[in-house]
Design a protein around this motif. Structure first.
Motif, short mmCIF file in Angstrom:
data_model
loop_
_atom_site.label_atom_id
_atom_site.label_comp_id
_atom_site.label_asym_id
_atom_site.label_seq_id
_atom_site.Cartn_x
_atom_site.Cartn_y
_atom_site.Cartn_z
N MET A 1 0.84 -1.20 0.00
CA MET A 1 0.00 0.00 0.00
C MET A 1 0.87 1.24 0.00
O MET A 1 2.04 1.21 0.36
CB MET A 1 -0.91 0.00 1.24
CG MET A 1 -1.95 -1.10 1.23
SD MET A 1 -3.18 -0.84 2.54
CE MET A 1 -2.13 -0.73 3.98
N ASP A 2 0.28 2.37 -0.39
CA ASP A 2 1.01 3.62 -0.40
C ASP A 2 1.50 3.99 0.99
O ASP A 2 2.55 4.60 1.14
CB ASP A 2 0.12 4.74 -0.95
CG ASP A 2 -0.25 4.49 -2.40
OD1 ASP A 2 0.55 3.83 -3.08
OD2 ASP A 2 -1.32 4.94 -2.83
N SER A 3 0.72 3.63 2.00
CA SER A 3 1.08 4.00 3.37
C SER A 3 2.36 3.33 3.83
O SER A 3 3.02 3.82 4.75
CB SER A 3 -0.06 3.66 4.33
OG SER A 3 -0.35 2.29 4.27
N GLU A 19 -4.70 6.16 0.48
CA GLU A 19 -4.69 4.82 -0.10
C GLU A 19 -5.38 4.86 -1.45
O GLU A 19 -6.60 5.01 -1.52
CB GLU A 19 -5.38 3.81 0.83
CG GLU A 19 -4.69 3.63 2.17
CD GLU A 19 -5.35 2.55 3.01
OE1 GLU A 19 -5.97 1.65 2.42
OE2 GLU A 19 -5.25 2.62 4.24
N ASN A 21 -5.79 2.47 -3.54
CA ASN A 21 -6.62 1.28 -3.79
C ASN A 21 -7.86 1.22 -2.91
O ASN A 21 -8.69 0.35 -3.07
CB ASN A 21 -5.79 0.01 -3.56
CG ASN A 21 -4.66 -0.13 -4.56
OD1 ASN A 21 -4.78 0.31 -5.70
ND2 ASN A 21 -3.55 -0.71 -4.14
N TRP A 26 -10.41 5.80 2.53
CA TRP A 26 -9.57 6.91 2.99
C TRP A 26 -10.35 8.22 3.06
O TRP A 26 -10.19 8.99 4.01
CB TRP A 26 -8.38 7.08 2.03
CG TRP A 26 -7.59 8.32 2.35
CD1 TRP A 26 -6.64 8.47 3.32
CD2 TRP A 26 -7.72 9.60 1.72
NE1 TRP A 26 -6.15 9.75 3.33
CE2 TRP A 26 -6.81 10.47 2.37
CE3 TRP A 26 -8.51 10.09 0.68
CZ2 TRP A 26 -6.66 11.80 2.00
CZ3 TRP A 26 -8.37 11.42 0.32
CH2 TRP A 26 -7.46 12.27 0.96
#
Length: 299
Positions: A1-3, A19, A21, A26
Motif C-alpha cells: 500500500m502507499d502508506s 490509499e 486502492n 480513505w
C-alpha cells in the motif's frame, strides 16, 4: 500500500495516510479526521479559502483588508487556509502531491483528488447507479451469517455515502430486515413489534438479530438434548419389557382364537334334534322320514 512508503514513527495525530486502492475508505476517514481538528478546516477544503475581507463600518460594504490592518481574529481565520492545506499534504504520498502541486487552494486539491480517483460527475453518477442497484437488489441467503450479510450491506451504504448519496438510517434498517431469509421472519416480526424502527440504528439491529439467534440456538440445543434423552429412555424401557410385550400380544391372540372357536362351536347344532353337542351326522335319533334320511346321507 502507499502508506507503507511513509517513514516509521509518525504521530498518531497526523492525517490518515492516502490509499489509492481504497479511496472511498480513505476519504471517509480523512473527512472525519479534519472535522475533529476543526469544522473551519473542512469548510476551507469544501468551500474554499477564507479571504481577508471585512465590512467597512462607514461605507457598510465589504472590502479587502491589507495585512497591516488585519486584526488578530481575521489573521487566525486566514491561518486556517494554510492549516487545511497542510492537513491534506500530510496525508498524500509524493506521487499524489506532485499531481496536485499546481493547485492554488485546498478546494482545488480536493477536487483534483476526487476526479482522479472517483471520476468526474458522469463517472460518479454511473457508480451511484450501480451501487443503488446493488442496494435495491440486496438479499441474504439462507445459510449466510448475520455478520457476513451486514459486512456486504455496509460496503454498499458506505460507498454510497462516500459519493454523497445515501438513504436515511430508518431506510437502511427496513431494507436489511426485508432482505432477511424467510426462516428469520419470526425474528423480524418480534423486532418490529418491540423496537421503534425510526430510532433503531443498523448496528443496534444487528445486535438484536445476533442476540435472537444465540437464544434460539441455545433453546434449540436444549430441546434436542431433552428429546435425545427421552428417546434413549424409551428404548431402554422397551428393551427390558420387550419379552413381556410380545408374550402379552401372543396371549391376546390365543385368547382371541379360543374365543372365536367357542363362539363358532356355540353356533353349531344338530339339525335333527337340536342338540348343541353333536352334528346331525352323529345323531342317534332316527330321521322322521325317508326324504330326511336321504338328505342326511347325501350331505
Amino acid at each position: 500500500m502507499d502508506s507503507d512508503k511513509y517513514l516509521e514513527g509518525q504521530s498518531m495525530q497526523r492525517s490518515p495516510l492516502f490509499e489509492s486502492n481504497g479511496f472511498i475508505y480513505w476519504k471517509n476517514r480523512f473527512e472525519t479526521y479534519v472535522k475533529s481538528k476543526g469544522l473551519d478546516l473542512w469548510h476551507v477544503i469544501i468551500e474554499g479559502d477564507f479571504v481577508p475581507i471585512q465590512n467597512n463600518s462607514k461605507t457598510k460594504q465589504s472590502e479587502a483588508v491589507p495585512f497591516e490592518k488585519q486584526n488578530d481574529d481575521l489573521k487566525k481565520r486566514l491561518a486556517k487556509n494554510n492549516e487545511a492545506k497542510m492537513v491534506i499534504y500530510n496525508a498524500l504520498p509524493k506521487k499524489e502531491y506532485e499531481g496536485t502541486f499546481m493547485c492554488n487552494t485546498e478546494k482545488e486539491i480536493w477536487k483534483t483528488l476526487l476526479i482522479t480517483h472517483q471520476g468526474n460527475s458522469q463517472v460518479k453518477d454511473k457508480k451511484i447507479d450501480i451501487l443503488v442497484q446493488q442496494y435495491e437488489q440486496f438479499v441474504i441467503s439462507k445459510d449466510e451469517s448475520i455478520d457476513s450479510a451486514f459486512a456486504r450491506f455496509n460496503t454498499i451504504i458506505t460507498s454510497l455515502k462516500a459519493l454523497d448519496e445515501g438513504y436515511s438510517s430508518k431506510n437502511y434498517v427496513r431494507k436489511f430486515l426485508r432482505a432477511l431469509h424467510l426462516k428469520l421472519r419470526a425474528k423480524v416480526t418480534t423486532i418490529e413489534e418491540l423496537k421503534d424502527l425510526t430510532s433503531l440504528s443498523p448496528d443496534e439491529l444487528i445486535g438484536n438479530l445476533k442476540d435472537s439467534s444465540d437464544e434460539e440456538s441455545s433453546t434449540s440445543g436444549s430441546e434436542d438434548e431433552e428429546y435425545a434423552m427421552a428417546v434413549k429412555d424409551f428404548k431402554k424401557f422397551f428393551k427390558r419389557r420387550g419379552r413381556f410385550v410380545r408374550q402379552s400380544q401372543n396371549d391376546k391372540k390365543i385368547f382371541q382364537r379360543s374365543r372365536d372357536d367357542k363362539n363358532s362351536k356355540s353356533d353349531r347344532k344338530c339339525f335333527r334334534c337340536g342338540d348343541l353337542n353333536h352334528l346331525i351326522g352323529e345323531c342317534s335319533k332316527p330321521p322322521r322320514d325317508k326324504n330326511q334320511r336321504a338328505f342326511v346321507g347325501g350331505s
